[in-house]
Design a protein around this motif. Structure first.
Motif, PDB file in Angstrom:
ATOM      1  N   GLN A   1      39.275  41.227  48.367  1.00 24.84           N
ATOM      2  CA  GLN A   1      40.262  40.588  48.958  1.00 24.84           C
ATOM      3  C   GLN A   1      41.752  41.412  48.709  1.00 24.84           C
ATOM      4  O   GLN A   1      41.800  41.614  47.375  1.00 24.84           O
ATOM      5  CB  GLN A   1      40.543  39.068  48.963  1.00 24.84           C
TER       6      GLN A   1
ATOM      7  N   LEU B   1      44.660  40.819  49.102  1.00 27.20           N
ATOM      8  CA  LEU B   1      45.940  39.939  48.650  1.00 27.20           C
ATOM      9  C   LEU B   1      45.287  38.554  48.523  1.00 27.20           C
ATOM     10  O   LEU B   1      44.765  37.748  49.290  1.00 27.20           O
ATOM     11  CB  LEU B   1      46.892  39.795  49.595  1.00 27.20           C
TER      12      LEU B   1
ATOM     13  N   GLY C   1      45.418  34.802  47.929  1.00 25.58           N
ATOM     14  CA  GLY C   1      46.170  33.632  48.073  1.00 25.58           C
ATOM     15  C   GLY C   1      45.640  32.424  47.478  1.00 25.58           C
ATOM     16  O   GLY C   1      44.572  32.496  46.747  1.00 25.58           O
TER      17      GLY C   1
END
Lengths: 843, 335
Positions: A655, A657, A659
């Motif tokens: 991934q 970014l 979160g």
């Protein structure tokens, strides 16, 4: 066709009314359908011609044709009796043949073919005529006294069609008296049907005209049935709006007895399975018949028989096996079975069985017990299967599904009643089968009542408690009883296998881990389940999954992981559990296969939550894998415990970014990362929080206990991971600090560390007085690890190289090299051993 | 950093190559270093063009400019166009504009690769005297400037021209991993004015400025090197396995072929004795297609790379050992 039929029968009845006393044979002569009749007469004509010219081969040929034609119309003949002209021909032919046979000279003159045909024909007709001995005898008798009469009658029958048409209206008045007469006579009349026909005729007198016009449009059913039935019956079905008239199937005044009803029943059943039969009308007919027999107190035997047939025709309603019954139809069927069971329970003198032959049935009321052919078990099984089918084909998220599911209780009720019935009457095999049905309806249900009781919580109010008690024994006890019976008595392997699996499932569902595990191990099912049929395999998969989840609840993480590994690692859990089809292209599976697979699906209310399953698997993989990874960080030959888990980790890493976690998987991945650092609090907050609770943990019956277990495991495993990861940094570690860090009691920390030391996972020793762990620092540094790895790789390289060399050198060189290789490996072993010794000596 | 000394001259002696020595301007060295520091990081590699001219058998590199970093966005960027433009601009300001090679930074000495081989081949094919300068920023950061110039050997040039990397040709050409690249000695030449400045700076600089040279920590560098070495060794193993299976297939097929021929012959003699015509000859090569030989170039490159790593590690460890002994002696002295 039916018009001729009807008129034919009219004329017959007319005759029987007017010329009843003249001769009893009249009726026989005039009944057959015209086309059959014509066929016969044509054949007979040619036979007679052949007889005249002594063409025996022709004669034989024609006779065989006649014989076939006769067989074709046998059903009619059975009812009508054999037509007179047919008998006549047979008699004449036999006489003629005998005559020829006697005539030695004539025989000599015959050519070879004819002689041969003559002998075969003679044998045939002798054999054949045996069936008609009485008729032929009576014919001959009549022939002797008044041959003329018969001939006139024969012609009469041909022209009667027209006559009856014209006579009908004129004679309509007379019918009344006639019918009364015949009604009165019917007792001594051997053919009750004939008189009945008379009665019916009267009723239809008026609409006869209309009917003639309409006849063309009358549905096929009428035609079909017409073929199989006597004229009078035929009209009932063909001409009248079906349902309303049914109760009048037997005219008033007719004595309704067993024979009549059975005959009627057979007539209805004959239409079964034929093309164009209106199946719903048939069901109605049977219902009406049941009503009639009930009204007339014909006894339960016949009622049971009719009920069997009603249910059977309800199942027949759908011709396609793949299609499912309509819920309404199914409900009707349910009611019918219920009623049938009522009757069976009330009357213990009814014997039913599939092995009772049709002709040995005893349906009449007598001292002897009723004997009825039919198998209630099969019917109930079929009903159950239909229920499953209905559930499979209903949208599981609709109200309809819920409504249908409510009927499950009734199904269970019926199975229970059947069970009681068969326990007293049925054979062992039948009992086993019905037990299995019962088990199949029990095993997947969580017994909340027993659960609450085991927790020591009584029902809040008194009434509830009463209800609890009245509801009977725990499902566990029932399962135990039924399964043990099957284990002991069953002789088919399949039922036993299913029963064992269900038993294990039930144990697992109720957290009786050890019983479940032991049963699974004792049954040795794991070894040969791949030979079982797919539904059993699905059941096996469901059981394994349930076993895994049970182990998880009990805190046996390793067992849980092992049990779930096979199902989860394939990535086809959904398919393996029969809870849905995977999207695949059509090359792999054609439409036919898809249909079969669809039929195997487990109904929605029995599904195992796949997310729960995956979560349990991933969490147990995390608890195993993270410490393992930490312990073997530098091991070149490290193996993965769980590929699936690693896959998830990789997906998480990819991934761009990161979160806050959303899905269950992301939560587990985030928790794993926290655990890798030994940060158990973060790990805990990722695994157990609002989202995960609602998604997963609340689905367990003992939520709180599972959560506590989980926290505990996380703490322990985090501690282990922490020690593995950071032991190289410490010279010594205070256990007190550790117990504070991981909020574990000192003894627990002590035991965990001791275990690690014993397993040689941690090179350290415990210093009792100061309660500290002293590291030995014997673990190789990362650089040393790396060099070891490199050495290993170089070893491999050399080996590969030598193999190339071997090829060049031939066998001799190979031998030499192998020797060397051994030396190399020995050396390596020696080094390792030395290393190990060093470790041990430093304790 | 600003050492005036030549970098080590290895034992290679370029016999028939047009360039026997390379003379680099200090400016070029600084520009290369600057380029890496600005754009390169970690294992990323920066590249650029060398400009200069050949004087007798000496190649003088007097200037250079970097290739721009590629980004995904400008696909239609024309590199050649950019180079021509750049060179033209440089000529306008009276700077040597002859293309004499290229430079590349390296990560722990991992530069012997197919990409380098291909581009150096095309350079050398077009401009005979061109060289590739390899700059090792990590070693440089440790205190000793590491800049090396390489050329492909004429043998390798021949092979690359043929584009035939089968085992046989390589064997015939006698090309081992040690004969792939030749190192050309480098001299860094500065103007007298700069030399004066440097001498002046040397006077002023403190010992502390040079402490990188004395750094005793070694494990990090070694670990990285070992990792890379291991990776290559793995690659080597794979190549060998491939070659091995090739050899086995080949010999198996040879056997089959032999058997087939024998059978054929027997049959033919039998037929002859019976007076029948012999069986028609079939194309044996068609029936037994020899298996595809694995290209050996990769193996060579890997071997060269492994060799390079080993040299690096050897040099590093020997240096480090020296340092350690020195440190021990110092400690013993001070205590």
């Amino acid at each position: 066709m039916s018009r001729f039929f009807a008129t034919g029968s009219d004329s017959e009845s007319e005759e029987s009314s007017s010329a009843d006393e003249i001769t009893p044979k009249k009726r026989i002569v005039c009944c057959p359908l015209r086309f059959r009749f014509e066929e016969f007469t044509n054949i007979i004509k040619t036979i007679r011609n052949a007889m005249k010219i002594r063409d025996m081969s022709k004669c034989l040929e024609e006779f065989e044709q006649l014989y076939r034609a006769f067989l074709k119309s046998k059903t009619i003949m059975d009812k009508e009796g054999v037509p007179q002209f047919y008998i006549r021909l047979l008699a004449d032919l036999e006489d003629y043949l005998n005559q020829l046979w006697e005539d030695k000279e004539g025989k000599k003159k015959m050519n070879k073919n004819n002689a041969k045909a003559l002998s075969t024909l003679r044998q045939k007709i002798r054999k054949y005529n045996k069936d008609f001995e009485t008729e032929i005898a009576s014919y001959k008798e009549v022939l002797n006294c008044s041959p003329n009469v018969i001939f006139t009658l024969g012609t009469l029958s041909l022209c009667q069609d027209e006559e009856s048409e014209s006579e009908d209206d004129e004679e309509s008045e007379d019918w009344g008296s006639d019918s009364v007469d015949s009604g009165g006579e019917s007792e001594d009349n051997e053919g009750a049907a004939a008189s009945l026909a008379v009665v019916f005729l009267k009723k239809y007198k008026d609409d006869r005209r209309k009917r003639h016009k309409k006849m063309e449009q009358v549905d096929e059913e009428a035609d079909e049935e017409g073929e199989g039935e006597e004229g009078g019956w035929e009209k009932v079905k063909g001409g009248v709006p079906l349902v309303k008239e049914k109760p009048k199937m037997f005219a008033k005044g007719t004595e309704i007895n067993n024979a009549v009803v059975i005959k009627k029943l057979n007539e209805i059943l004959q239409a079964r399975g034929k093309k164009g039969t209106d199946r719903s009308a048939q069901i109605e007919l049977l219902h009406a018949l049941a009503g009639i027999s009930n009204e007339n107190n014909l006894g339960e035997g016949i009622l049971v028989k009719i009920k069997f047939n009603i249910i059977a025709s309800l199942y027949d309603y759908n011709t396609n096996l793949a299609a499912f019954m309509k819920a309404e139809m199914w409900k009707k069927c349910l009611e019918c079975i219920d009623e049938l069971l009522d009757i069976l329970f009330e009357n213990s003198n009814i014997f039913i069985g599939e092995n009772i032959a049709e002709d040995s049935e005893n349906l009449a009321i007598s001292d002897q017990p009723f004997r009825v052919r039919g198998c209630i078990l099969t019917l109930v099984e079929r009903m159950d299967e239909e229920f499953t089918k209905i559930m499979q084909n209903t949208d599981p998220h609709s109200q309809e599904y819920v409504d249908n599911l409510k009927d499950e209780g009734r199904v269970c009720g019926i199975i229970d009643r059947l069970l009681q019935y068969l326990e007293s009457k049925g054979s062992t095999e039948e009992v086993c089968r019905v037990y299995l049905r019962r088990i199949m309806h029990t095993y997947y249900k969580f017994d909340y009542k027993a659960h609450r009781r085991s927790l020591g919580l009584q029902g809040e109010t008194k009434s509830e408690q009463d209800q609890e008690e009245s509801e009977g024994e725990d499902s566990a006890i029932i399962m135990d009883r039924l399964c043990k019976f099957i284990y002991a008595k069953d002789r088919t392997d399949r039922i036993r296998t299913c029963a064992i699996l269900c038993h294990i499932y039930h144990h697992a569902l109720h957290s009786r881990w050890y019983q479940a595990r032991d049963l699974m191990l004792m049954s040795h099912l794991q070894d040969n389940i791949q030979h079982a049929d797919p539904p059993v395999q699905i059941l096996y998969n469901r059981t394994m999954v349930q076993l895994g989840i049970c182990a998880f609840r009990q805190g046996m993480i390793k067992d849980a992981h092992n049990a779930l590994l096979d199902i989860q690692s394939s990535g086809r859990a959904k398919e393996l559990l029969g809870q849905g089809l995977l999207m695949r292209n059509m090359q792999e599976r054609n439409a036919e296969q898809e249909k079969i697979e669809k039929r195997r699906q487990v109904p929605f209310h029995m599904h195992i939550n796949l997310e729960l399953l995956e979560c349990v698997y991933l969490v147990s993989a995390m608890l195993l894998e993270i410490p393992y990874m930490a312990a073997h960080e530098f091991d070149a030959r490290r193996r993965m415990i769980s590929k699936q888990f690693h896959h998830q980790l990789r997906v998480g890493e990819r991934q761009p970014l990161l979160g806050p976690p959303e899905s269950m998987r992301e939560h587990v991945v985030a928790a794993s990362k926290a655990m890798k650092m030994g940060d158990w609090k973060t790990c805990h907050s990722f695994i157990i929080n609002e989202k995960m609770n609602s998604k997963v943990w609340d689905l367990f019956p003992e939520t709180q206990r599972v959560r506590e277990m989980l926290v505990r495991k996380i703490q322990e495993e985090s501690l282990r991971t922490y020690l593995f990861t950071y032991s190289s940094v410490y010279d010594s570690l205070s256990m007190e600090t550790l117990s504070e860090m991981f909020e574990l009691e000192l003894p627990t920390v002590h035991s965990i560390i001791s275990k690690m030391i014993i397993n040689e996972e941690l090179m350290a020793s415990l210093d009792q007085p100061t309660q500290t762990v002293v590291m030995h620092r014997t673990e190789p540094t990362s650089l040393q690890n790396m060099t070891l790895q490199l050495a290993e790789k170089l070893g491999g390289l050399v080996e590969n190289n030598e193999r190339v060399f071997d090829l060049k050198q031939g066998v001799y060189g190979g031998y030499f090299n192998r020797d060397q290789k051994g030396g190399y490996q020995q050396r390596q072993n020696y080094q390792r051993g030395g290393y190990r010794n060093q470790n041990q000596s430093s304790y | 950093m600003g050492s005036l000394k030549d970098s080590a001259v290895s034992g290679s002696n370029p016999l028939d190559s047009p360039v026997k020595q390379i003379q680099i301007d200090g400016l070029v060295v600084l520009k290369i270093i600057k380029h890496y520091q600005e754009e390169g990081q970690g294992s990323e590699v920066v590249q650029g063009v060398l400009l200069g001219l050949v004087v007798e058998d000496r190649l003088e590199i007097t200037n250079c400019f970097p290739f721009p970093q590629h980004t995904e966005d400008d696909v239609d960027f024309d590199e050649v166009q950019y180079q021509m433009e750049m060179m033209r601009s440089l000529r306008h300001v009276n700077i040597d504009h002859l293309h004499v090679g290229w430079y590349q930074s390296t990560y722990y000495g991992s530069f012997v690769s197919r990409a380098l081989l291909d581009s150096q081949f095309s350079y050398q094919h077009a401009i005979e005297e061109s060289v590739v300068l390899i700059y090792d920023p990590i070693k440089t950061a440790q205190g000793s400037l590491c800049l090396k110039a390489y050329r492909l050997t004429p043998k390798l040039m021949e092979i690359c021209k043929e584009k035939d990397f089968s085992p046989e040709t390589l064997k015939k050409a006698c090309v081992g991993y040690e004969h792939m690249l030749e190192e050309v000695p480098i001299v860094i030449k500065n103007s007298h004015l700069i030399n004066v400045l440097l001498l002046d700076l040397q006077e002023k600089s403190m010992v502390a400025d040079k402490h990188e040279l004395l750094n005793l920590s070694s494990s990090n560098h070694l670990e990285k090197s070992l990792q890379l070495l291991m990776d290559r060794v793995d690659g080597m193993s794979q190549e060998i396995v491939k070659y091995n299976s090739y050899c086995r297939n080949l010999s198996k097929q040879q056997q089959q072929k032999q058997q087939y021929l024998q059978r054929r012959q027997q049959e033919n003699t039998q037929r002859q004795s019976r007076g029948e015509p012999p069986l028609p000859e079939e194309d044996i090569n068609k029936m037994f297609k020899p298996p595809q030989a694995p290209p050996r170039m990769d193996t060579l490159l890997i071997a060269g790379q492994v060799n390079n790593y080993c040299q690096n590690i050897k040099a590093f460890t020997s240096q480090n050992l020296g340092k350690l002994f020195m440190a021990e002696a110092l400690q013993g002295h001070s205590s």
